[in-house]
Design an enzyme around this catalytic site. Structure first.
Site, PDB file in Angstrom:
ATOM      1  N   GLY A  20       0.786  -1.235   0.000  1.00 33.91           N
ATOM      2  CA  GLY A  20       0.000   0.000   0.000  1.00 33.91           C
ATOM      3  C   GLY A  20       0.815   1.280   0.000  1.00 33.91           C
ATOM      4  O   GLY A  20       0.336   2.320   0.479  1.00 33.91           O
ATOM      5  N   ASN A  22       1.558   3.023  -2.605  1.00 31.75           N
ATOM      6  CA  ASN A  22       0.875   3.956  -3.512  1.00 31.75           C
ATOM      7  C   ASN A  22      -0.357   4.559  -2.843  1.00 31.75           C
ATOM      8  O   ASN A  22      -0.662   5.739  -3.046  1.00 31.75           O
ATOM      9  CB  ASN A  22       0.505   3.257  -4.817  1.00 31.75           C
ATOM     10  CG  ASN A  22       1.679   3.180  -5.773  1.00 31.75           C
ATOM     11  OD1 ASN A  22       2.064   4.183  -6.364  1.00 31.75           O
ATOM     12  ND2 ASN A  22       2.282   2.009  -5.877  1.00 31.75           N
ATOM     13  N   MET A  97      -3.997  -6.831  -7.072  1.00 36.66           N
ATOM     14  CA  MET A  97      -3.395  -7.864  -7.920  1.00 36.66           C
ATOM     15  C   MET A  97      -4.406  -8.887  -8.431  1.00 36.66           C
ATOM     16  O   MET A  97      -4.039  -9.999  -8.777  1.00 36.66           O
ATOM     17  CB  MET A  97      -2.254  -8.555  -7.169  1.00 36.66           C
ATOM     18  CG  MET A  97      -1.161  -7.591  -6.720  1.00 36.66           C
ATOM     19  SD  MET A  97      -0.502  -6.536  -8.031  1.00 36.66           S
ATOM     20  CE  MET A  97       0.753  -7.609  -8.699  1.00 36.66           C
ATOM     21  N   LEU A  99      -7.835  -9.558 -11.151  1.00 32.82           N
ATOM     22  CA  LEU A  99      -8.570  -9.020 -12.292  1.00 32.82           C
ATOM     23  C   LEU A  99     -10.020  -8.788 -11.854  1.00 32.82           C
ATOM     24  O   LEU A  99     -10.637  -9.682 -11.265  1.00 32.82           O
ATOM     25  CB  LEU A  99      -8.505 -10.039 -13.432  1.00 32.82           C
ATOM     26  CG  LEU A  99      -8.756  -9.535 -14.832  1.00 32.82           C
ATOM     27  CD1 LEU A  99      -7.759  -8.440 -15.197  1.00 32.82           C
ATOM     28  CD2 LEU A  99      -8.652 -10.700 -15.821  1.00 32.82           C
ATOM     29  N   ASN A 114      -5.530   2.338 -13.055  1.00 36.59           N
ATOM     30  CA  ASN A 114      -4.576   1.376 -12.495  1.00 36.59           C
ATOM     31  C   ASN A 114      -3.160   1.921 -12.689  1.00 36.59           C
ATOM     32  O   ASN A 114      -2.877   2.571 -13.696  1.00 36.59           O
ATOM     33  CB  ASN A 114      -4.714   0.044 -13.248  1.00 36.59           C
ATOM     34  CG  ASN A 114      -3.735  -1.008 -12.757  1.00 36.59           C
ATOM     35  OD1 ASN A 114      -3.556  -1.207 -11.554  1.00 36.59           O
ATOM     36  ND2 ASN A 114      -3.089  -1.698 -13.697  1.00 36.59           N
ATOM     37  N   HIS A 116       0.710   0.692 -13.206  1.00 31.05           N
ATOM     38  CA  HIS A 116       1.411  -0.532 -13.610  1.00 31.05           C
ATOM     39  C   HIS A 116       2.910  -0.229 -13.770  1.00 31.05           C
ATOM     40  O   HIS A 116       3.277   0.782 -14.391  1.00 31.05           O
ATOM     41  CB  HIS A 116       0.828  -1.050 -14.927  1.00 31.05           C
ATOM     42  CG  HIS A 116       1.447  -2.345 -15.344  1.00 31.05           C
ATOM     43  ND1 HIS A 116       1.098  -3.550 -14.758  1.00 31.05           N
ATOM     44  CD2 HIS A 116       2.403  -2.629 -16.254  1.00 31.05           C
ATOM     45  CE1 HIS A 116       1.828  -4.513 -15.297  1.00 31.05           C
ATOM     46  NE2 HIS A 116       2.623  -3.987 -16.214  1.00 31.05           N
TER      47      HIS A 116
HETATM   48  C1  GAR Z   1       3.204  -1.293  -7.495  1.00 28.86           C
HETATM   49  O1  GAR Z   1       4.515  -1.281  -7.964  1.00 28.86           O
HETATM   50  C2  GAR Z   1       2.229  -1.414  -8.647  1.00 28.86           C
HETATM   51  O2  GAR Z   1       2.669  -0.787  -9.805  1.00 28.86           O
HETATM   52  C3  GAR Z   1       2.180  -2.899  -8.820  1.00 28.86           C
HETATM   53  O3  GAR Z   1       2.160  -3.423  -7.516  1.00 28.86           O
HETATM   54  C4  GAR Z   1       2.925  -2.565  -6.680  1.00 28.86           C
HETATM   55  C5  GAR Z   1       2.134  -2.291  -5.429  1.00 28.86           C
HETATM   56  O4  GAR Z   1       2.917  -1.596  -4.494  1.00 28.86           O
HETATM   57  N1  GAR Z   1       1.012  -3.290  -9.572  1.00 28.86           N
HETATM   58  C6  GAR Z   1       1.007  -4.244 -10.498  1.00 28.86           C
HETATM   59  O5  GAR Z   1       1.992  -4.910 -10.764  1.00 28.86           O
HETATM   60  C7  GAR Z   1      -0.319  -4.434 -11.194  1.00 28.86           C
HETATM   61  N2  GAR Z   1      -0.168  -5.261 -12.354  1.00 28.86           N
HETATM   62  P1  GAR Z   1       2.232  -0.916  -3.230  1.00 28.86           P
HETATM   63  O6  GAR Z   1       1.275  -1.944  -2.610  1.00 28.86           O
HETATM   64  O7  GAR Z   1       3.373  -0.621  -2.296  1.00 28.86           O
HETATM   65  O8  GAR Z   1       1.497   0.319  -3.681  1.00 28.86           O
END
Ligand code: GAR
Length: 217
Positions: A20, A22, A97, A99, A114, A116
């Site tokens: 989390g 982001n 993560m 769909l 989203n 990515h």
């Molecule tokens: C992030 O790097 C995001 O881009 C990726 O998961 C991570 C989550 O980090 N998402 C994907 O790969 C989606 N296909 P976080 O939980 O620390 O925000």
């Protein structure tokens, strides 16, 4: 100030599966500012650290584990009802993560973004950073895009490149990618909240942002 004169805030829901960071960037940079509030945080797993971050910020947060429902559609319906119940304007997938089912996407069409960790359409799906390193590309990056029924296929809102060092240390690259994400995702949400983002009526693949200006050589 009376309830009637209170300005309606732009309500953002954030969906997470893990750490989390982001979500944290959105909380730190946007929540309670510029007419934006994070109204709800949903997680695919009870153990997602993002839920703790949300609760620490006083935001209503809940897990919707697929295993607790008869099927994915039922889970997504419950999640969508919970978000719609708060009148959410934008759903942000921040490391979510799983769909989402077509019915969920249809219900929030054009209102889901989203983040990515690659320059889409390169390296969709899981392990995008590893995929980029294994492929041997010199440049990767971050994409924020609208969500459609495909896997990381929706119209692109913002992208930012990152040169890969060689040999690449995965932890270092992940850190750099995260730094970019923590700027780019709040920036995209801010622009959408301001009404500065639209789909080009002549090309549904192309997102127009108010900051765009005609290309000049
Ligand atoms: C992030 O790097 C995001 O881009 C990726 O998961 C991570 C989550 O980090 N998402 C994907 O790969 C989606 N296909 P976080 O939980 O620390 O925000």
């Amino acid at each position: 100030m009376t309830a009637d004169s209170e300005e309606r805030l732009f309500r953002v829901a954030v969906l997470v599966s893990g750490e989390g960071t982001n979500l944290q960037a959105i909380l730190d940079r946007l929540h309670g500012r510029e007419g934006i509030e994070v109204a709800r945080v949903g997680a695919s797993r009870e153990s997602a650290r993002g839920l703790e971050r949300a609760r620490a910020a006083g935001i209503e947060a809940a897990a919707f584990e697929a295993a607790a429902y008869p099927d994915r559609e039922a889970r997504d319906r419950a999640l969508a009802d919970w978000l719609a119940g708060r009148g959410v304007d934008l759903v942000v997938l921040a490391g979510f993560m799983e769909l989402l089912s077509p019915a969920f996407v249809a219900r929030f069409r054009g209102r889901i973004v989203n983040v990515h960790p690659s320059l889409l359409p390169a390296f969709p799906g899981t392990r995008a950073i590893e995929q980029a390193i294994e492929y041997g590309v010199r440049v990767t990056g971050v994409t924020v895009h609208f969500v459609d029924e495909g896997v990381d296929t929706g119209p692109i809102v913002l992208q930012r490149p990152l040169e890969l060092p060689y040999p690449a240390d995965i932890a270092e690259v992940e850190e750099r990618v995260h730094e970019i994400e923590h700027e780019l995702l709040p920036q995209a949400v801010r622009m959408i909240a301001r009404g500065a983002v639209s789909i080009d009526p002549t090309n549904p693949r192309r997102v127009l942002v108010a900051e765009d200006h005609p290309w000049t050589p």
